[in-house]
Design a protein around this motif. Structure first.
Motif, PDB file in Angstrom:
ATOM      1  N   HIS A  68     -15.702  57.511 107.907  1.00  0.00           N
ATOM      2  CA  HIS A  68     -14.675  58.466 108.353  1.00  0.00           C
ATOM      3  C   HIS A  68     -14.785  59.812 107.621  1.00  0.00           C
ATOM      4  O   HIS A  68     -14.062  60.739 107.948  1.00  0.00           O
ATOM      5  N   VAL A  69     -15.685  59.901 106.662  1.00  0.00           N
ATOM      6  CA  VAL A  69     -15.891  61.139 105.906  1.00  0.00           C
ATOM      7  C   VAL A  69     -16.949  61.961 106.634  1.00  0.00           C
ATOM      8  O   VAL A  69     -18.083  61.524 106.779  1.00  0.00           O
ATOM      9  N   SER A  70     -16.556  63.153 107.090  1.00  0.00           N
ATOM     10  CA  SER A  70     -17.500  63.961 107.871  1.00  0.00           C
ATOM     11  C   SER A  70     -18.501  64.710 106.997  1.00  0.00           C
ATOM     12  O   SER A  70     -19.640  64.916 107.396  1.00  0.00           O
ATOM     13  N   ASN A  71     -18.111  65.119 105.794  1.00  0.00           N
ATOM     14  CA  ASN A  71     -19.001  65.878 104.907  1.00  0.00           C
ATOM     15  C   ASN A  71     -18.950  65.229 103.526  1.00  0.00           C
ATOM     16  O   ASN A  71     -18.097  65.559 102.703  1.00  0.00           O
ATOM     17  N   LEU A  72     -19.883  64.338 103.277  1.00  0.00           N
ATOM     18  CA  LEU A  72     -19.868  63.569 102.026  1.00  0.00           C
ATOM     19  C   LEU A  72     -20.083  64.455 100.796  1.00  0.00           C
ATOM     20  O   LEU A  72     -19.461  64.231  99.767  1.00  0.00           O
ATOM     21  N   LYS A  73     -20.924  65.456 100.911  1.00  0.00           N
ATOM     22  CA  LYS A  73     -21.166  66.354  99.778  1.00  0.00           C
ATOM     23  C   LYS A  73     -19.864  67.041  99.360  1.00  0.00           C
ATOM     24  O   LYS A  73     -19.492  67.026  98.184  1.00  0.00           O
ATOM     25  N   LEU A  74     -19.159  67.619 100.304  1.00  0.00           N
ATOM     26  CA  LEU A  74     -17.886  68.274 100.008  1.00  0.00           C
ATOM     27  C   LEU A  74     -16.868  67.249  99.497  1.00  0.00           C
ATOM     28  O   LEU A  74     -16.110  67.529  98.576  1.00  0.00           O
ATOM     29  N   TYR A  75     -16.882  66.069 100.081  1.00  0.00           N
ATOM     30  CA  TYR A  75     -15.985  64.998  99.657  1.00  0.00           C
ATOM     31  C   TYR A  75     -16.203  64.653  98.184  1.00  0.00           C
ATOM     32  O   TYR A  75     -15.243  64.498  97.417  1.00  0.00           O
ATOM     33  N   LEU A  76     -17.467  64.563  97.761  1.00  0.00           N
ATOM     34  CA  LEU A  76     -17.775  64.245  96.362  1.00  0.00           C
ATOM     35  C   LEU A  76     -17.286  65.340  95.420  1.00  0.00           C
ATOM     36  O   LEU A  76     -16.712  65.049  94.369  1.00  0.00           O
ATOM     37  N   TYR A  77     -17.486  66.604  95.802  1.00  0.00           N
ATOM     38  CA  TYR A  77     -17.018  67.713  94.965  1.00  0.00           C
ATOM     39  C   TYR A  77     -15.486  67.739  94.903  1.00  0.00           C
ATOM     40  O   TYR A  77     -14.900  67.960  93.841  1.00  0.00           O
ATOM     41  N   THR A  78     -14.850  67.510  96.038  1.00  0.00           N
ATOM     42  CA  THR A  78     -13.388  67.512  96.084  1.00  0.00           C
ATOM     43  C   THR A  78     -12.826  66.362  95.250  1.00  0.00           C
ATOM     44  O   THR A  78     -11.864  66.546  94.488  1.00  0.00           O
ATOM     45  N   ALA A  79     -13.426  65.185  95.370  1.00  0.00           N
ATOM     46  CA  ALA A  79     -12.980  64.029  94.578  1.00  0.00           C
ATOM     47  C   ALA A  79     -13.164  64.298  93.088  1.00  0.00           C
ATOM     48  O   ALA A  79     -12.288  63.958  92.274  1.00  0.00           O
ATOM     49  N   THR A  80     -14.263  64.942  92.731  1.00  0.00           N
ATOM     50  CA  THR A  80     -14.507  65.275  91.323  1.00  0.00           C
ATOM     51  C   THR A  80     -13.471  66.278  90.834  1.00  0.00           C
ATOM     52  O   THR A  80     -12.917  66.132  89.736  1.00  0.00           O
ATOM     53  N   ARG A  81     -13.210  67.299  91.636  1.00  0.00           N
ATOM     54  CA  ARG A  81     -12.195  68.294  91.263  1.00  0.00           C
ATOM     55  C   ARG A  81     -10.841  67.626  91.067  1.00  0.00           C
ATOM     56  O   ARG A  81     -10.181  67.826  90.049  1.00  0.00           O
ATOM     57  N   ASN A  82     -10.430  66.807  92.018  1.00  0.00           N
ATOM     58  CA  ASN A  82      -9.116  66.156  91.940  1.00  0.00           C
ATOM     59  C   ASN A  82      -9.023  65.211  90.750  1.00  0.00           C
ATOM     60  O   ASN A  82      -8.001  65.170  90.054  1.00  0.00           O
ATOM     61  N   THR A  83     -10.079  64.464  90.493  1.00  0.00           N
ATOM     62  CA  THR A  83     -10.090  63.542  89.360  1.00  0.00           C
ATOM     63  C   THR A  83     -10.027  64.320  88.046  1.00  0.00           C
ATOM     64  O   THR A  83      -9.309  63.927  87.116  1.00  0.00           O
ATOM     65  N   ALA A  84     -10.744  65.439  87.973  1.00  0.00           N
ATOM     66  CA  ALA A  84     -10.712  66.272  86.762  1.00  0.00           C
ATOM     67  C   ALA A  84      -9.318  66.869  86.543  1.00  0.00           C
ATOM     68  O   ALA A  84      -8.808  66.870  85.417  1.00  0.00           O
ATOM     69  N   ILE A  85      -8.713  67.368  87.600  1.00  0.00           N
ATOM     70  CA  ILE A  85      -7.368  67.950  87.479  1.00  0.00           C
ATOM     71  C   ILE A  85      -6.357  66.877  87.068  1.00  0.00           C
ATOM     72  O   ILE A  85      -5.506  67.115  86.210  1.00  0.00           O
ATOM     73  N   ASN A  86      -6.473  65.686  87.643  1.00  0.00           N
ATOM     74  CA  ASN A  86      -5.594  64.577  87.247  1.00  0.00           C
ATOM     75  C   ASN A  86      -5.797  64.222  85.776  1.00  0.00           C
ATOM     76  O   ASN A  86      -4.837  63.943  85.058  1.00  0.00           O
ATOM     77  N   TYR A  87      -7.049  64.248  85.333  1.00  0.00           N
ATOM     78  CA  TYR A  87      -7.361  63.958  83.935  1.00  0.00           C
ATOM     79  C   TYR A  87      -6.703  64.997  83.024  1.00  0.00           C
ATOM     80  O   TYR A  87      -6.081  64.642  82.023  1.00  0.00           O
ATOM     81  N   LEU A 149     -23.396  74.693  98.169  1.00  0.00           N
ATOM     82  CA  LEU A 149     -22.305  74.463  99.113  1.00  0.00           C
ATOM     83  C   LEU A 149     -22.214  75.658 100.056  1.00  0.00           C
ATOM     84  O   LEU A 149     -22.527  76.792  99.673  1.00  0.00           O
ATOM     85  N   LYS A 150     -21.778  75.399 101.268  1.00  0.00           N
ATOM     86  CA  LYS A 150     -21.585  76.473 102.239  1.00  0.00           C
ATOM     87  C   LYS A 150     -20.294  77.215 101.908  1.00  0.00           C
ATOM     88  O   LYS A 150     -19.401  76.678 101.259  1.00  0.00           O
ATOM     89  N   TYR A 151     -20.187  78.452 102.393  1.00  0.00           N
ATOM     90  CA  TYR A 151     -18.997  79.257 102.136  1.00  0.00           C
ATOM     91  C   TYR A 151     -17.734  78.505 102.566  1.00  0.00           C
ATOM     92  O   TYR A 151     -16.735  78.490 101.854  1.00  0.00           O
ATOM     93  N   ARG A 152     -17.779  77.881 103.724  1.00  0.00           N
ATOM     94  CA  ARG A 152     -16.633  77.144 104.254  1.00  0.00           C
ATOM     95  C   ARG A 152     -16.260  76.002 103.314  1.00  0.00           C
ATOM     96  O   ARG A 152     -15.078  75.748 103.053  1.00  0.00           O
ATOM     97  N   GLU A 153     -17.269  75.319 102.773  1.00  0.00           N
ATOM     98  CA  GLU A 153     -17.028  74.203 101.863  1.00  0.00           C
ATOM     99  C   GLU A 153     -16.410  74.688 100.552  1.00  0.00           C
ATOM    100  O   GLU A 153     -15.494  74.053 100.024  1.00  0.00           O
ATOM    101  N   VAL A 154     -16.905  75.801 100.047  1.00  0.00           N
ATOM    102  CA  VAL A 154     -16.355  76.365  98.810  1.00  0.00           C
ATOM    103  C   VAL A 154     -14.907  76.782  99.044  1.00  0.00           C
ATOM    104  O   VAL A 154     -14.037  76.531  98.206  1.00  0.00           O
ATOM    105  N   ALA A 155     -14.644  77.413 100.185  1.00  0.00           N
ATOM    106  CA  ALA A 155     -13.278  77.835 100.510  1.00  0.00           C
ATOM    107  C   ALA A 155     -12.338  76.625 100.547  1.00  0.00           C
ATOM    108  O   ALA A 155     -11.237  76.662  99.990  1.00  0.00           O
ATOM    109  N   GLU A 156     -12.786  75.565 101.177  1.00  0.00           N
ATOM    110  CA  GLU A 156     -11.964  74.352 101.264  1.00  0.00           C
ATOM    111  C   GLU A 156     -11.772  73.725  99.883  1.00  0.00           C
ATOM    112  O   GLU A 156     -10.661  73.330  99.522  1.00  0.00           O
TER     113      GLU A 156
END
Length: 193
Positions: A68-87, A149-156
């Motif tokens: 169900h994940v359309s962009n796994l690369k962006l998903y991994l970066y987003t998950a890392t960002r969220n996990t870091a912020i939670n930490y 990452l693409k511009y759209r991915e960085v923006a997201e």
């Protein structure tokens, strides 16, 4: 960096077949850039390693949802960002509201030697120019140029507009260009005609 078609293939193998070899390949491809990304948030290498490991453990545990994940690369970066912020929130009791306030280090820019000949001095000038960029500009430049990452991915990922990413990249490239004052007549060796 790994090709998008290969990422899609690995994602499908992990989700549909519980393929541990595909998971290992994904891990080996993304662990270094995600570790660097997490280290930008958390100044402890050990904590950054823990964050990225947690992301990959979650990927494996929830592998049946990967389709169900359309962009796994962006998903991994987003998950890392969220996990870091939670930490950060959990350990420092500090709420991060603007990612541009986080310090970012650029480790390596990839250069294609066939397209451009860059001397050691020029690389040093580029690195100095990149390091002198404002925090948000440097983060965006790193995500686009180093992490591909693409511009759209960085923006997201950063929760900013695509126009902001475009503007910041324009600023970065202009400053780098000014810093190196690239003159092909002086930089590239000339042969006899």
């Amino acid at each position: 960096m790994i090709a998008p078609a290969r990422i899609q293939y690995l994602k499908e193998r992990i989700a549909r077949s519980n393929d541990q070899q595909a998971y290992r390949e994904l891990y080996l491809a993304f662990y270094p850039p995600l570790l660097h990304f997490a280290h930008g948030f958390i100044k402890s290498k050990q904590s950054a390693e823990e964050i990225v490991s947690d992301v990959f453990i979650t990927i494996w545990e929830k592998r049946n949802r990967l389709e169900h994940v359309s962009n796994l690369k962006l998903y991994l970066y987003t998950a890392t960002r969220n996990t870091a912020i939670n930490y950060i929130t959990r350990h420092n009791k500090v709420m991060i509201t603007d990612l541009s306030e986080l310090p970012v280090e650029i480790h390596s820019l990839q250069y294609d030697p066939e397209r451009m000949m860059i001397t050691a001095e020029m690389k040093k000038m580029i690195q100095l120019a990149v390091n002198s960029l404002p925090a948000r500009c440097k983060l965006i430049f790193k995500l686009v140029k180093e992490d591909e990452l693409k511009y759209r991915e960085v923006a997201e990922l950063l929760k900013v507009s695509i126009k902001t990413v475009e503007t910041q990249m324009s600023i970065a490239l202009k400053r780098i260009g000014e810093a190196i004052r690239f003159d092909p007549q002086k930089t590239l060796p000339t042969g006899k005609r």
